[in-house]
Design an enzyme around this catalytic site. Structure first.
Site, PDB file in Angstrom:
ATOM      1  N   THR A  93    -132.231  22.490  11.474  1.00 43.62           N
ATOM      2  CA  THR A  93    -131.599  21.423  10.682  1.00 43.62           C
ATOM      3  C   THR A  93    -130.428  21.932   9.857  1.00 43.62           C
ATOM      4  O   THR A  93    -129.514  21.160   9.540  1.00 43.62           O
ATOM      5  CB  THR A  93    -132.608  20.730   9.755  1.00 43.62           C
ATOM      6  OG1 THR A  93    -133.141  21.669   8.826  1.00 43.62           O
ATOM      7  CG2 THR A  93    -133.736  20.103  10.555  1.00 43.62           C
TER       8      THR A  93
ATOM      9  N   MET B  99    -128.722  17.555   7.811  1.00 50.07           N
ATOM     10  CA  MET B  99    -129.407  16.404   8.392  1.00 50.07           C
ATOM     11  C   MET B  99    -130.839  16.749   8.781  1.00 50.07           C
ATOM     12  O   MET B  99    -131.247  16.601   9.935  1.00 50.07           O
ATOM     13  CB  MET B  99    -128.618  15.884   9.597  1.00 50.07           C
ATOM     14  CG  MET B  99    -127.302  15.232   9.235  1.00 50.07           C
ATOM     15  SD  MET B  99    -127.494  13.630   8.391  1.00 50.07           S
ATOM     16  CE  MET B  99    -127.444  14.130   6.661  1.00 50.07           C
ATOM     17  N   HIS B 100    -131.619  17.199   7.783  1.00 49.21           N
ATOM     18  CA  HIS B 100    -133.000  17.580   8.057  1.00 49.21           C
ATOM     19  C   HIS B 100    -133.789  16.414   8.669  1.00 49.21           C
ATOM     20  O   HIS B 100    -134.274  16.499   9.802  1.00 49.21           O
ATOM     21  CB  HIS B 100    -133.694  18.025   6.770  1.00 49.21           C
ATOM     22  CG  HIS B 100    -132.975  19.095   6.021  1.00 49.21           C
ATOM     23  ND1 HIS B 100    -132.821  20.371   6.511  1.00 49.21           N
ATOM     24  CD2 HIS B 100    -132.386  19.084   4.798  1.00 49.21           C
ATOM     25  CE1 HIS B 100    -132.166  21.102   5.627  1.00 49.21           C
ATOM     26  NE2 HIS B 100    -131.881  20.341   4.584  1.00 49.21           N
ATOM     27  N   ASP B 101    -133.930  15.341   7.909  1.00 47.05           N
ATOM     28  CA  ASP B 101    -134.796  14.241   8.327  1.00 47.05           C
ATOM     29  C   ASP B 101    -134.195  13.372   9.427  1.00 47.05           C
ATOM     30  O   ASP B 101    -134.916  12.963  10.349  1.00 47.05           O
ATOM     31  CB  ASP B 101    -135.166  13.389   7.117  1.00 47.05           C
ATOM     32  CG  ASP B 101    -135.957  14.190   6.090  1.00 47.05           C
ATOM     33  OD1 ASP B 101    -136.463  15.279   6.428  1.00 47.05           O
ATOM     34  OD2 ASP B 101    -136.051  13.738   4.931  1.00 47.05           O
TER      35      ASP B 101
END
Length: 345
Positions: free
Chosen positions: A199, A266-268
């Protein structure tokens, strides 16, 4: 054919963008959102989700309050990263809809029982609710179609301690329960784990926000610039664009302060993408476990790739992707969704 998902979240700027992305994706059917404490309190998380769904014309989706504290350790929150309410500078209208009468754990158990093998679980916050749901329904791993977890750091530095990632570090005891419980699955149904290794390769840039606004038909042109005064607010005519820009601005200011550049990891949203399009990443299978007793390493995810523990692999860890392919898709989908739903105001 749409893919049904339960989202378990601690919204959170990037959780909010993950929800926008899924609402904008023709492949996705969000059947419920369950809320846990993490980035902010569980009450703030629930309010954020109700408000976001109203903003997007999706108030029919059930939102359930879950655990307000981790299983064992005291709660740690991240207002410095996500803002006092969890959504940066965005000020969403007070929601008029109500929370579900069901607890988040009941939602998890009831949905997988009623739709065995059909529903994908997506967890973008601490794993507390899922660990507690396993007490109600121990067969939950077998009843889910698949689980996707945003969490962990394997061959990468941590973002909470030197070796741990936020979602795991907030409730490592819950994470261990989940990884252990999901060890019963065959290889084709192993959980997907989307950690910092991948991520932090993916950063949403100011020009991406500008492109979302352009696709939405929002005016004036949307600008995020580190030279602007801190806390500058959007004047976008499109209300989805305006709130999104205000949320992301807080997030990128924080990341810039921490030396990560003026961009938003943009982890999630990427975990959400893998839930409906697993082909966007390459994977390496491993046995994942969580350190609970290390003085310096509690909350660290450890991956045994070579079978040194003599235990079956229990996860597919996302290792690489083409960031621009995903980012362009996110921009396109969210921009057109905002055009269709975000009435100018």
């Amino acid at each position: 054919m749409k893919q049904a998902l339960i989202m378990d979240v601690d919204t959170g700027v990037d959780d909010a963008l993950a929800l926008l992305y899924l609402l904008a994706s023709p492949e996705a059917e969000v059947v419920a959102i369950t809320c846990t404490a993490g980035n902010v309190s569980a009450q703030h998380v629930a309010r954020n989700n109700l408000a976001l769904l109203e903003l997007c014309g999706a108030s029919h989706i059930e939102v359930a309050l879950g655990s307000e504290v981790p299983l064992v350790q005291p709660l740690e929150t991240a207002e410095a990263t996500h803002g006092p309410q969890g959504i940066g500078y965005a000020e969403l209208p007070e929601p008029t809809t109500s929370l579900s009468p069901r607890h988040a754990t009941e939602v998890w158990a009831d949905i997988v029982r009623s739709r065995p093998g059909e529903v994908i679980g997506l967890v973008t916050g601490p794993l507390t609710n899922l660990a507690l749901a396993l007490r109600i329904e121990p067969e939950l791993p077998l009843l889910l179609k698949r689980l996707v977890v945003m969490g962990g750091s394997f061959n990468h530095i941590g973002n909470t301690t030197p070796t741990s990632e936020w979602n795991i570090a907030v409730d490592p005891d819950a994470a261990k329960i989940v990884f252990d419980a999901f060890s019963v699955l065959p290889p084709e149904r192993r959980p997907i784990v989307c950690g910092l290794d991948i991520t932090e390769q993916i950063g949403l840039l100011p020009e991406d926000i500008a492109r979302i606004a352009e696709l939405a038909g929002s005016t004036p042109a949307e600008t995020l610039d580190p030279e602007q005064p801190r806390g500058t607010r959007s004047t976008a005519s499109n209300h989805i664009v305006r709130h999104l820009s205000d949320a992301v601005r807080f997030y990128v200011e924080n990341q810039n302060d921490n030396g990560d550049g003026y961009r938003a990891h943009m982890h999630d949203p990427f975990a959400a993408a893998l839930a409906i399009q697993p082909e966007l990443a390459e994977y390496r299978s491993a046995t994942v476990d969580v350190e609970l007793t290390g003085t310096l390493t509690r909350g660290t995810t450890v991956a045994d790739y070579r079978g040194m523990w003599g235990r079956e692999h229990n996860a597919d860890i996302a290792t690489s992707t083409q960031p621009r392919v995903f980012l362009d898709q996110l921009v396109e989908r969210v921009g057109r969704f905002a055009r269709d739903k975000g009435v100018s105001s």
